[in-house]
Design an enzyme around this catalytic site. Sequence first.
Site, PDB file in Angstrom:
ATOM      1  N   MET A   1      -7.909   2.327  11.788  1.00 25.36           N
ATOM      2  CA  MET A   1      -8.329   1.082  12.435  1.00 25.36           C
ATOM      3  C   MET A   1      -7.469   0.783  13.653  1.00 25.36           C
ATOM      4  SD  MET A   1      -8.557  -2.725  10.736  1.00 25.36           S
ATOM      5  CE  MET A   1      -6.773  -2.805  10.475  1.00 25.36           C
TER       6      MET A   1
ATOM      7  N   ASN B   1      -5.721   7.955   1.890  1.00 25.88           N
ATOM      8  CA  ASN B   1      -6.024   7.202   3.109  1.00 25.88           C
ATOM      9  C   ASN B   1      -6.392   8.101   4.281  1.00 25.88           C
ATOM     10  OD1 ASN B   1      -5.878   4.583   2.272  1.00 25.88           O
ATOM     11  ND2 ASN B   1      -4.029   4.059   3.402  1.00 25.88           N
TER      12      ASN B   1
ATOM     13  N   THR C   1      -9.013   1.040   7.076  1.00 23.82           N
ATOM     14  CA  THR C   1      -8.322  -0.212   7.393  1.00 23.82           C
ATOM     15  C   THR C   1      -6.839   0.006   7.642  1.00 23.82           C
ATOM     16  OG1 THR C   1      -8.135  -0.600   5.010  1.00 23.82           O
ATOM     17  CG2 THR C   1      -9.948  -1.681   6.157  1.00 23.82           C
TER      18      THR C   1
ATOM     19  N   ASP D   1       0.810  -1.210   0.000  1.00 21.45           N
ATOM     20  CA  ASP D   1       0.000   0.000   0.000  1.00 21.45           C
ATOM     21  C   ASP D   1       0.843   1.260   0.000  1.00 21.45           C
ATOM     22  OD1 ASP D   1      -2.236  -1.533  -0.018  1.00 21.45           O
ATOM     23  OD2 ASP D   1      -2.742  -1.265   2.092  1.00 21.45           O
TER      24      ASP D   1
END
Length: 612
Positions: free
Chosen positions: A512, A467, A508, A399
């Site tokens: 998270m 993100n 996520t 990622d």
Amino acid sequence: MDAKDKKIATDLCYEIIKEVGRAIRPYVGKPESGEKVKMGADGTPTSYIDVIAEDQVINILKNAPIRSYIISEEIGELKVGYGKKESVVLTQELRRTDLTPEQKPKFIFLIDPIDGTSNAIKEIPAYGISIAVANVPDDRLATLNDVELGFISNFGNGNFFEAEKGKGCWLNNEEVHPSDIVNISDMSLGGFTKSGTKAASKLVDNARRMRVLGSVVLELSYVASGRYDAFLDLRGSRIIDIAASKLIVEEAGGIITNKYGEKLDNKLSIYERTIVVAANNNILHKQIIDILNDNESDVIGEVGVVSRVDEYHAILFSVKIIDYLLNNGIDVVIERTLARKLEKLKKDPNLKNIINTTIKEHPELKDQLKNLNFNIEFKLLSQSIQDFKSDMAIILGGDGTLLRTQTKMTEEIPIFGINMGTVGFLTEIEVNETFDSLKKILKGEYYLEKRTKLVVSHENHHYSALNEVVVMTDEPSKMLHFQVQVDGEIIEEFRADGLIISTPSGSTAYSMSAGGPIVDPNVGGFIIIPICPYKLGVRPFIVSDESEIIVKLLKKGKTAVFVMDGQINEEAEYQEEIRFKKSDKHVYFIRNSNKCFYKKVKDKLNEGGINN
């Protein structure tokens, strides 16, 4: 279902259709027939004419010399036969193990006694009965795949459809097939949409004709006979409404699926519903599905390739991908740093040893790294990411690599991520799936998933994040004092180690780990998560992504650092504001499946680890 049983079921269906048609004839066109007398088992109002029709159905099957289950719109689920009638819950009945073969019913009848009730009351000739007959399976729930026979009779004009699984479809005893229209602009479209559905509006605007007759059953059968080219119900059709017409469409040669292009195999139940998309052929059907899912797949002509360059297994695998694309006639551009690395490797006298060592460390790549073709002018294909204008960007890494790449791209290029990191929530596939997936993508068989981005504004500077943005102290173990506003209203003031503003994509990631919820990417929201707040009552917020969020620092003398996607660091001082809004630009991911988020979350959380 053998030939004898099919004959028994067919004769019963013929009798039901004949008797229901006869019974309702005196009530057609009479306003009093529309009087609401009760609520049906499916939760919708039942008119007097509906009761007249259903009473005929139940009476015939109740007195039949066989046992059957009925699923009907008004009365619900019954077990009938040999003069008896009993209310049941079909899903429970099918799990029973105490029935002898003689006690076990032979058929499941799914019946809508009158579809188009309002039309019947107003004497508009588009109302009729739908009957599907399914096998009673052993030791499992029944589904639409168990339907063997389908019958639809339009009482308004006398048309009669019937179909037998694997044998074909007939209208008034003549075999029928769908039309051969393949262009959206030429199609006749029928159906029901939902308010505010932009994709449906686009279909309606582009169709040559639009029809709404008020009968799902009849309109679906019109796809089978070529009167319609396509039909959709975005409200969600009841299974009892579509069980017969699904078989009729498929046996005629048409296509019927849910919104995502997946075959309908719903369980047989009075409560079951599904969105329905039917079309005359695969070509038209795919166009409709793509529009409904905001996924008008473009032909892939040029691909940009980006890779992490700190690991040989990713760099070497990129060679295999580049070679594959070139051999399939695809133009390729290579991110400049990767191109330089490949040119250097190409000339390295230890290249063979590097490949062998990499294979030992990554045995899953053994077949992929054998016989690599380095006879490629990587330098001539090199280009900076900012200049990419390709149809797709393949990114090899975790990622982190993906986030770094999309930050630098100036165009909204769809991204296809291959996980060469550890977890990879954003990446699409693992290495072993690469070439099967690419083969489909190059044929146009893929989905585009749209993700929201944040625009971060501070002191006339603007940044973006896919993100999250993390605001924290520039001194370890020191707290910051935050004020958070949403659309001008102060929602909280608190002291904490930091603060995260996250998109659903980032839910996520750090969000998270800091105690925030996992949020479906389709949800239009942002998450505000305090990191280790001093007040126990301070909890995460989810706010609309149409809102503007303002974060202000209240502690004098304290400097904060805000970090976008772990890539870009900036500073903010006392009383300075950091503003967050939804970006006008989106990030698009190429997906093999349109339903992958929850499975991916489950799989990845079981793995754990850190991406690079």
